[in-house]
Structures are given as C-alpha cells and as structure tokens.
Write a protein that holds these residues in place. Structure first.
Motif, mmCIF file in Angstrom:
data_model
loop_
_atom_site.group_PDB
_atom_site.id
_atom_site.type_symbol
_atom_site.label_atom_id
_atom_site.label_comp_id
_atom_site.label_asym_id
_atom_site.label_seq_id
_atom_site.Cartn_x
_atom_site.Cartn_y
_atom_site.Cartn_z
ATOM 1 N N ASP A 1 0.790 -0.895 -0.285
ATOM 2 C CA ASP A 1 -0.140 -0.055 -0.145
ATOM 3 C C ASP A 1 0.801 1.531 0.026
ATOM 4 N N ASP A 2 2.069 1.410 0.562
ATOM 5 C CA ASP A 2 3.057 2.641 0.797
ATOM 6 C C ASP A 2 4.257 1.734 0.653
ATOM 7 N N VAL A 3 4.609 1.958 -0.581
ATOM 8 C CA VAL A 3 6.344 1.376 -1.305
ATOM 9 C C VAL A 3 7.233 2.209 -0.409
ATOM 10 N N ALA A 4 7.288 3.313 0.112
ATOM 11 C CA ALA A 4 8.221 3.913 1.122
ATOM 12 C C ALA A 4 8.561 2.901 2.162
ATOM 13 N N ARG A 5 7.211 3.148 2.751
ATOM 14 C CA ARG A 5 7.099 1.906 4.113
ATOM 15 C C ARG A 5 8.158 0.787 4.105
ATOM 16 N N GLU B 1 16.500 5.085 -7.411
ATOM 17 C CA GLU B 1 15.780 6.032 -6.826
ATOM 18 C C GLU B 1 13.649 5.344 -7.256
ATOM 19 N N GLN C 1 10.013 4.761 -6.918
ATOM 20 C CA GLN C 1 9.491 5.858 -7.416
ATOM 21 C C GLN C 1 7.846 5.622 -6.177
ATOM 22 N N HIS C 2 7.211 6.536 -6.385
ATOM 23 C CA HIS C 2 5.962 6.049 -5.668
ATOM 24 C C HIS C 2 5.595 4.334 -5.471
ATOM 25 N N ASP C 3 5.384 4.583 -6.803
ATOM 26 C CA ASP C 3 4.725 3.087 -6.859
ATOM 27 C C ASP C 3 5.416 2.102 -7.554
ATOM 28 N N TRP C 4 6.829 2.413 -7.225
ATOM 29 C CA TRP C 4 7.847 0.670 -8.057
ATOM 30 C C TRP C 4 8.802 1.237 -7.385
ATOM 31 N N LEU D 1 3.184 -1.061 -6.180
ATOM 32 C CA LEU D 1 2.062 -0.505 -5.581
ATOM 33 C C LEU D 1 0.538 -1.313 -5.716
ATOM 34 N N GLU E 1 3.057 -4.525 5.070
ATOM 35 C CA GLU E 1 2.074 -3.806 4.305
ATOM 36 C C GLU E 1 0.593 -5.015 4.879
#
Length: 119
Positions: free
Chosen positions: A13-17, A33, A35-38, A55, A108
C-alpha cells in the motif's frame, strides 16, 4: 538454459514504507531511486535475488499461495529484530508440532516465514 529468478515482487500500500522495512530486514538497498509505485531492492552479495516493491490495491491473502522464507541461524534473534522493524507475529493456524518456522507479516501485511536453519 539461462532462466533464473531475478526478482521477487511484493505488493504494498505504501512503497516507501515497504522499502524501508525490507532494506532494513535484508540489508538490501534500492537499485535506483524508488518511485511512488515501484522500487527494486538489490544486494551486493552475488546470487541473491532482487526484491521488488509494487504499489497495489490488492489485499494480502490470509493463506498466501506464495511467500518468502527467510533462513536464519539464530531464529529467535532475527524474529525479535524483524518485530522491532515493524513486522508482526501471525497467529498461524497450520503450525505443525515442533515447527522450524515462525510466521510474520511485514508492514504491508504480507506474510513471510523465518526458518530456523539449525534443525
């Protein structure tokens, strides 16, 4: 044949976490780096597969058909370390008598096992 597993993909649900948890859990680092989804996590040790974080809106399965087995020579210490990183114990209904594994869930909700390799 030149076919091998290059990456295991974990939904989040939260890629960074998830990136923070799995990097700390496995000693991996982001390949690029995130991404917000990968994100692709990699290890400098040869022969270790990548772990990719994707994500997703799909919910984790209570009895997943596919999961990670993490091998540990000091299972109790690794379980405590992973709990400290945010993993949670799972009340697994299918433990055999004298299991060599402990079921945990990542940040997650994805289930994984910590296997005692000293058995």
């Amino acid at each position: 044949m030149d076919l091998h597993i290059g990456s295991v993909v974990v939904g989040a649900d939260d890629v960074a976490r998830a990136v923070r948890f799995w990097c700390a859990a496995l000693g991996y680092r982001p390949r690029d780096e995130p991404q917000h989804d990968w994100a692709v996590l990699t290890c400098d040790e040869a022969g270790r597969p990548n772990v990719s974080i994707m994500l997703t809106e799909a919910r984790p399965q209570p009895l997943p058909r596919l999961h990670l087995d993490l091998y540990a020579t000091d299972q109790a210490a690794e379980v405590e370390r992973l709990l400290g990183l945010g993993a949670v114990r799972v009340d697994w209904p299918r433990y055999p008598e004298n299991p060599d594994f402990v079921v945990l869930a990542d940040t997650e909700g994805n289930l994984f096992c910590v296997i005692d390799t000293t058995f």
